[in-house]
Design a protein around this motif. Sequence first.
Motif, short mmCIF file in Angstrom:
data_model
loop_
_atom_site.label_atom_id
_atom_site.label_comp_id
_atom_site.label_asym_id
_atom_site.label_seq_id
_atom_site.Cartn_x
_atom_site.Cartn_y
_atom_site.Cartn_z
N GLN A 11 0.81 -1.22 0.00
CA GLN A 11 0.00 0.00 0.00
C GLN A 11 0.84 1.27 0.00
O GLN A 11 0.31 2.35 0.23
N LEU A 55 -3.75 3.68 -1.19
CA LEU A 55 -4.58 2.82 -0.36
C LEU A 55 -5.68 2.19 -1.19
O LEU A 55 -6.22 2.83 -2.10
N PRO A 56 -6.05 0.95 -0.88
CA PRO A 56 -7.18 0.33 -1.59
C PRO A 56 -8.48 1.03 -1.23
O PRO A 56 -8.63 1.60 -0.14
N GLN A 57 -9.42 1.00 -2.13
CA GLN A 57 -10.76 1.51 -1.83
C GLN A 57 -11.48 0.56 -0.89
O GLN A 57 -11.15 -0.62 -0.82
N ALA A 58 -12.42 1.10 -0.15
CA ALA A 58 -13.26 0.25 0.69
C ALA A 58 -14.14 -0.61 -0.20
O ALA A 58 -14.49 -0.22 -1.31
N GLU A 59 -14.46 -1.79 0.29
CA GLU A 59 -15.33 -2.69 -0.45
C GLU A 59 -16.69 -2.73 0.24
O GLU A 59 -16.80 -2.43 1.42
N PRO A 60 -17.74 -3.13 -0.46
CA PRO A 60 -19.02 -3.30 0.23
C PRO A 60 -18.86 -4.35 1.32
O PRO A 60 -17.94 -5.16 1.28
#
Lengths: 341, 341
Positions: B250, B254-259
């Motif tokens: 990272q 940063l990765p996006q939030a997931e559902p």
Amino acid sequence: MPDPMNQQVLLAARPQGMPTPDNFRIVQAPVPEPGDGQLLLEILFLSLDPYMRGRMDAGKSYAKPVEVGAVMEAGTVARVLLSRHPGFVPGDIVLSYSGWQRYALADGASVRKLDPALAPPSTALGVLGMPGFTAWAGLLQIGQPKPGETVVVAAASGAVGSVVGQIARIKGARAVGIAGGPEKCAFVRDVLGFDAVIDHRAPDFAQQLAQACPGGIDVYFENVGGKVWEAVIPLLNDFARIPVCGLIAQYNGLPQAEPGPDKLARFMGEVLKKSLSMRGFIQREFAAMQPAFYQEAAGWITDGRLRYREDIVAGLDHAPAAFIDLLRGRNFGKLLVKLAD
Amino acid sequence: MPDPMNQQVLLAARPQGMPTPDNFRIVQAPVPEPGDGQLLLEILFLSLDPYMRGRMDAGKSYAKPVEVGAVMEAGTVARVLLSRHPGFVPGDIVLSYSGWQRYALADGASVRKLDPALAPPSTALGVLGMPGFTAWAGLLQIGQPKPGETVVVAAASGAVGSVVGQIARIKGARAVGIAGGPEKCAFVRDVLGFDAVIDHRAPDFAQQLAQACPGGIDVYFENVGGKVWEAVIPLLNDFARIPVCGLIAQYNGLPQAEPGPDKLARFMGEVLKKSLSMRGFIQREFAAMQPAFYQEAAGWITDGRLRYREDIVAGLDHAPAAFIDLLRGRNFGKLLVKLAD
């Protein structure tokens, strides 16, 4: 002599999210007869604590769940009615783990005799019991506050949070409490003597917390999770310590992810950049330190440096509603159900 | 005597996400003259390490960022060309922190003399240097593996991960490595002697990791983050320890939030239920233990229990591309740039 019938609160069904009264069932049952080495106990006080929400769920945790149809678990203060154990006589007051009921059997070896001359017996369920010991062990063994550091704790008027902040101050740290509503906030500030207190219901809660911690946060004693935790993270100082004792804000379900960076990934970045320490714990692992705790805490109570407040509900019938209120933050002080004088 | 001109790699612009060659600028500059107490050094080896990605960003971290227009920072092994310090003579080989350039000045007090008879000088940048010490300190001081426990580490063929797993085995624990591609995996298993190795490129990576850890994970040495970390979390045992050393997955965003449930809230639940310990660290805070590390690690190298692999790129011109490849996991072993014989 006891009533011929016992009264018990059973887990009727596992809750989905916040428990409802339907998750509990109140039943009558015969009062049992003690066998060799056993005591028949009349419960005087029943302790209601957030951890019990976890016991209502199936699945792996540090403790086995309560089975559906079984008596809800709880710590209790009780009077010995009949003793078949040489160490006890009728009239003794004991600390036991007898659950949500009016009468119970207990092995004499499994209970601890209380001396009502030393402290009110109900304190064995609060400030001098599991909640107080949880605060003491988590703050001092994991949080390790140093003089001048800032310690933040939520549910600051509650059984654990109130002790965390007061011990932080005894150890020379600055205590910042978080509580819900003006009455609790006033108690935390004026009676417990915290250095600052924030109402988590304030719309600008996160900004108020930042203002109350101008030097950042060195110890965050985590017992709520949720939005308080998210407001704390950016304020943590290098080498901050985070004892994780409870997460009451998420016991009834996890929040959905929000758009934007994944919060776990972002938090891991903070852990790395700031050399943070986080440690989940249950008080049981520190059990060997209990005598040291009793001695120290009893002294602080005697000299007025450790104060406590009890929130007493009368009657077993009211236990389910009182427990649900506890999960909603509606109690004010250590929540106890009083079953007998 | 040096060339009349020095060559340097400057930070030309702060990267957005993964660095590109445009973020670096290679320039000529005069070779400086040493003042009193100083040395003129000719750099032999330049170390490239993931932490340098953090130095390319502005903003608060445990170290100051490299300024735009300044020489990129790095640990280096160098030869003394001119000495105005009584402790050094021309020809001495030293460990310095001279950055991405061919010549540099250093205060004599700021460098450490190396004995090429004891170990190849390049090892002072790897297995016997900062990466090896990071592995040793993080694993032993924070991870504290016990015999029979399972230790998991990613980037297992790299400078830090390779040492983590080998020390875990020396201490009697089981070492499970994660690496990218069959060649690295074979090296981790067959040369480094890990008990198991998983290719993180496998589509069923998480299942393979679970199968390789039938007794769960007691220590996860975190140096990558991302999907490896997410696969590790459900396998962690009660009282597992997580030294957080790096998050290379990272560093470039940063990765996006997931559902679905917020991952941080879910992780906090695991911290609580399993009494997990997590601790971010940088090796500098353990500096007092460096002599103990050198002695122990040198002994393990001598008796063949601690092996290492170097990935050597020749010429300063190639440093930017080699660094970008490192962030993509394309190096194989400790990445060094060789500037002179």
